[in-house]
Design an enzyme around this catalytic site. Structure first.
Site, PDB file in Angstrom:
ATOM      1  N   SER A 179     -26.388 -60.174   0.353  1.00  0.00           N
ATOM      2  CA  SER A 179     -27.413 -59.870   1.052  1.00  0.00           C
ATOM      3  C   SER A 179     -28.670 -59.228   0.431  1.00  0.00           C
ATOM      4  O   SER A 179     -28.568 -58.485  -0.858  1.00  0.00           O
ATOM      5  CB  SER A 179     -27.042 -58.678   2.020  1.00  0.00           C
ATOM      6  OG  SER A 179     -28.284 -58.009   2.841  1.00  0.00           O
ATOM      7  N   LEU A 191     -17.904 -64.898   5.849  1.00  0.00           N
ATOM      8  CA  LEU A 191     -19.160 -64.305   6.293  1.00  0.00           C
ATOM      9  C   LEU A 191     -18.872 -62.898   6.949  1.00  0.00           C
ATOM     10  O   LEU A 191     -19.701 -62.281   7.170  1.00  0.00           O
ATOM     11  CB  LEU A 191     -19.736 -65.280   7.428  1.00  0.00           C
ATOM     12  CG  LEU A 191     -19.884 -66.709   6.982  1.00  0.00           C
ATOM     13  CD1 LEU A 191     -20.435 -67.626   7.974  1.00  0.00           C
ATOM     14  CD2 LEU A 191     -20.678 -66.869   5.824  1.00  0.00           C
ATOM     15  N   ARG A 228     -28.666 -64.121  17.660  1.00  0.00           N
ATOM     16  CA  ARG A 228     -28.529 -62.908  16.892  1.00  0.00           C
ATOM     17  C   ARG A 228     -28.113 -61.881  17.670  1.00  0.00           C
ATOM     18  O   ARG A 228     -28.307 -61.891  18.983  1.00  0.00           O
ATOM     19  CB  ARG A 228     -30.077 -62.567  16.389  1.00  0.00           C
ATOM     20  CG  ARG A 228     -30.181 -61.357  15.559  1.00  0.00           C
ATOM     21  CD  ARG A 228     -29.189 -61.654  14.176  1.00  0.00           C
ATOM     22  NE  ARG A 228     -30.056 -60.969  13.156  1.00  0.00           N
ATOM     23  CZ  ARG A 228     -29.245 -60.838  11.872  1.00  0.00           C
ATOM     24  NH1 ARG A 228     -28.054 -60.880  11.828  1.00  0.00           N
ATOM     25  NH2 ARG A 228     -29.958 -60.359  10.983  1.00  0.00           N
ATOM     26  N   GLY A 229     -27.427 -60.771  17.251  1.00  0.00           N
ATOM     27  CA  GLY A 229     -26.690 -59.698  18.094  1.00  0.00           C
ATOM     28  C   GLY A 229     -27.736 -58.952  18.585  1.00  0.00           C
ATOM     29  O   GLY A 229     -28.883 -58.762  18.025  1.00  0.00           O
ATOM     30  N   ASN A 236     -33.133 -61.434   5.528  1.00  0.00           N
ATOM     31  CA  ASN A 236     -32.961 -61.621   7.057  1.00  0.00           C
ATOM     32  C   ASN A 236     -33.222 -62.779   7.746  1.00  0.00           C
ATOM     33  O   ASN A 236     -34.024 -63.627   7.501  1.00  0.00           O
ATOM     34  CB  ASN A 236     -34.159 -60.535   7.652  1.00  0.00           C
ATOM     35  CG  ASN A 236     -33.574 -59.092   7.199  1.00  0.00           C
ATOM     36  OD1 ASN A 236     -34.132 -58.753   6.133  1.00  0.00           O
ATOM     37  ND2 ASN A 236     -33.809 -58.415   8.080  1.00  0.00           N
ATOM     38  N   PHE A 281     -29.790 -55.987  16.603  1.00  0.00           N
ATOM     39  CA  PHE A 281     -30.771 -56.327  15.680  1.00  0.00           C
ATOM     40  C   PHE A 281     -32.097 -56.322  16.218  1.00  0.00           C
ATOM     41  O   PHE A 281     -32.367 -56.691  17.413  1.00  0.00           O
ATOM     42  CB  PHE A 281     -30.424 -57.418  15.031  1.00  0.00           C
ATOM     43  CG  PHE A 281     -29.399 -57.676  14.313  1.00  0.00           C
ATOM     44  CD1 PHE A 281     -29.617 -57.134  12.867  1.00  0.00           C
ATOM     45  CD2 PHE A 281     -28.052 -57.907  14.710  1.00  0.00           C
ATOM     46  CE1 PHE A 281     -28.330 -57.206  11.910  1.00  0.00           C
ATOM     47  CE2 PHE A 281     -26.860 -57.691  13.833  1.00  0.00           C
ATOM     48  CZ  PHE A 281     -27.200 -57.479  12.620  1.00  0.00           C
ATOM     49  N   TYR A 285     -24.350 -50.344   3.237  1.00  0.00           N
ATOM     50  CA  TYR A 285     -24.287 -51.883   3.517  1.00  0.00           C
ATOM     51  C   TYR A 285     -24.473 -52.554   2.307  1.00  0.00           C
ATOM     52  O   TYR A 285     -23.735 -53.370   1.933  1.00  0.00           O
ATOM     53  CB  TYR A 285     -25.056 -52.235   4.573  1.00  0.00           C
ATOM     54  CG  TYR A 285     -24.895 -53.722   4.751  1.00  0.00           C
ATOM     55  CD1 TYR A 285     -24.084 -54.176   5.335  1.00  0.00           C
ATOM     56  CD2 TYR A 285     -26.157 -54.498   4.647  1.00  0.00           C
ATOM     57  CE1 TYR A 285     -24.125 -55.669   5.607  1.00  0.00           C
ATOM     58  CE2 TYR A 285     -26.212 -55.791   4.649  1.00  0.00           C
ATOM     59  CZ  TYR A 285     -25.053 -56.428   5.232  1.00  0.00           C
ATOM     60  OH  TYR A 285     -25.303 -57.699   5.451  1.00  0.00           O
ATOM     61  N   ARG A 307     -33.690 -59.417  18.212  1.00  0.00           N
ATOM     62  CA  ARG A 307     -33.006 -59.681  19.430  1.00  0.00           C
ATOM     63  C   ARG A 307     -33.374 -58.687  20.384  1.00  0.00           C
ATOM     64  O   ARG A 307     -33.404 -58.882  21.665  1.00  0.00           O
ATOM     65  CB  ARG A 307     -31.536 -59.999  19.243  1.00  0.00           C
ATOM     66  CG  ARG A 307     -30.764 -60.596  20.469  1.00  0.00           C
ATOM     67  CD  ARG A 307     -31.318 -61.917  20.863  1.00  0.00           C
ATOM     68  NE  ARG A 307     -30.915 -62.430  22.027  1.00  0.00           N
ATOM     69  CZ  ARG A 307     -29.599 -63.146  22.203  1.00  0.00           C
ATOM     70  NH1 ARG A 307     -28.667 -63.000  21.541  1.00  0.00           N
ATOM     71  NH2 ARG A 307     -29.398 -63.389  23.421  1.00  0.00           N
ATOM     72  N   SER A 310     -22.099 -55.812   9.763  1.00  0.00           N
ATOM     73  CA  SER A 310     -23.392 -56.213   9.081  1.00  0.00           C
ATOM     74  C   SER A 310     -24.809 -55.587   9.571  1.00  0.00           C
ATOM     75  O   SER A 310     -25.792 -56.208   9.249  1.00  0.00           O
ATOM     76  CB  SER A 310     -23.596 -57.827   9.264  1.00  0.00           C
ATOM     77  OG  SER A 310     -23.575 -58.084  10.567  1.00  0.00           O
ATOM     78  N   GLU A 347     -30.416 -56.737   1.069  1.00  0.00           N
ATOM     79  CA  GLU A 347     -30.239 -55.262   1.249  1.00  0.00           C
ATOM     80  C   GLU A 347     -29.662 -55.006  -0.338  1.00  0.00           C
ATOM     81  O   GLU A 347     -29.594 -53.724  -0.584  1.00  0.00           O
ATOM     82  CB  GLU A 347     -29.233 -54.882   2.222  1.00  0.00           C
ATOM     83  CG  GLU A 347     -29.716 -54.949   3.395  1.00  0.00           C
ATOM     84  CD  GLU A 347     -30.842 -54.021   3.891  1.00  0.00           C
ATOM     85  OE1 GLU A 347     -30.916 -52.867   3.317  1.00  0.00           O
ATOM     86  OE2 GLU A 347     -31.900 -54.265   4.686  1.00  0.00           O
ATOM     87  N   GLY A 386     -38.433 -48.450  16.353  1.00  0.00           N
ATOM     88  CA  GLY A 386     -38.741 -47.270  15.332  1.00  0.00           C
ATOM     89  C   GLY A 386     -40.299 -47.740  14.418  1.00  0.00           C
ATOM     90  O   GLY A 386     -41.432 -47.825  15.236  1.00  0.00           O
TER      91      GLY A 386
END
Length: 327
Positions: free
Chosen positions: A127, A82, A186-187, A180, A190, A151, A193, A86, A129, A213
């Site tokens: 991912s 993992l 969650r950090g 997602n 992101f 990424y 969070r 990220s 992405e 944004g």
């Protein structure tokens, strides 16, 4: 007793996966950066409640000798890779580090498994992405990759490396193409969070405004606590394979904002400012996952809701800050 090794065990997914594996009777081992063991309060917060139940090893995933030594010592039955850089926005700012960490790290872990415990079942965290500017909506396992970020490119490389080891060396190696997924762990970098933590701060009088944004950016947001079960199920199958894990439903950042602020009876329009610096080139991409294969083969069904996820995140941040303010 099965032994599992998790790289990135202190992250959101790693911590929930560790809890799941412990509940199933696994012996759980995790790889963390050496500095994490020196600053456990800040860097191991997600797993501090299970530190006495797991074994941690300081190692560098990009270093093959380091991974070879660690893998040989643990001899795991299952390896869940993992660990990665990220945060997509960081990949625009520091593409070299993203590529080095995500590609070389995956190669080192795969090679170490192959050389020391070839019978070990391997999971790679791919991912959504990777799809980037997708040619079809929703996307499934056969959709062509067209990444819009470094990424995403790094994850395609990891995906291809995993598939190559599966085909060339007959390894039980599977990839989870996760969309997602969020949670109270969650950090803070992101957007989800960032929103819930600021909602809590504003409600408690610790902040007045914050910047975001593109509020119209849409994501297929799921609950990480549900997704780790799908990850585990992949390695329980007779044959390795690749699976899309998603809810199949999208919500905008604006919807997330409205819901989060509504839980504390506030109007987000009074507290949120738009900052052009937070706009991303890939925000116009619409990624929606089709998890039919996971449903049919893994018998995995997503059972949570967007509303519950947002509420859980806001509630957790409120409790965290209230505890902090009274200490």
């Amino acid at each position: 007793m099965k032994k599992a090794l998790i790289t990135g065990i202190s992250g959101q997914d790693g911590s929930y996966l560790a809890e799941l594996l412990l509940s199933k009777g696994y012996e759980v081992h995790g790889i963390v950066p050496r500095v994490a063991l020196e600053d456990q309060e800040h860097m191991l917060g997600n797993i501090k409640h299970i530190l006495d139940k797991i074994s941690l090893y300081p190692a560098t995933i990009e270093s093959f000798p380091s991974m070879l030594k660690t893998m040989g010592k643990i001899q795991p039955d299952e390896c869940y890779h993992l660990a990665a850089q990220s945060f997509v926005s960081y990949s625009f700012e520091d593409d070299a580090t993203t590529l080095t960490t995500n590609i070389n790290g995956t190669h080192s872990v795969l090679a170490a498994v192959h050389q020391t415990v070839p019978q070990c079942r391997f999971y790679f965290a791919a991912s959504s992405e990777m799809f980037g500017r997708a040619e079809e909506v929703p996307q499934n396992e056969k959709t062509r990759f067209h990444p819009r970020s470094v990424y995403g490119i790094s994850k395609i490389a990891g995906f291809d490396l995993t598939r190559n080891y599966r085909e060339a060396y007959n390894m039980h190696a599977s990839c989870g193409i996760l969309y997602n997924h969020e949670s109270p762990r969650r950090g803070y970098e992101f957007v989800t969070r960032k929103i819930t933590s600021h909602v809590a701060k504003i409600k408690l009088g610790m902040a007045k405004k914050f910047s975001l944004g593109n509020l119209e950016a849409k994501r297929d947001w799921g609950d990480a606590r549900e997704y780790v079960n799908a990850i585990w199920l992949m390695l329980q199958q007779p044959e390795p394979d690749d699976y899309v894990i998603a809810t199949g439903v999208v919500h905008s950042v604006r919807e997330f904002l409205e819901l989060a602020f509504s839980y504390v009876d506030m109007d987000y329009r009074k507290y949120v400012e738009i900052d052009q610096r937070f706009l991303r080139p890939s925000d116009e991409v619409l990624l929606i996952g089709d998890a039919s294969k996971a449903k049919n083969k893994l018998k995995w069904v997503y059972n949570s809701s967007f509303e519950k996820l947002v509420k859980d995140m806001v509630d957790t941040d409120l409790k965290r800050l209230q505890g902090h303010t009274t200490s």
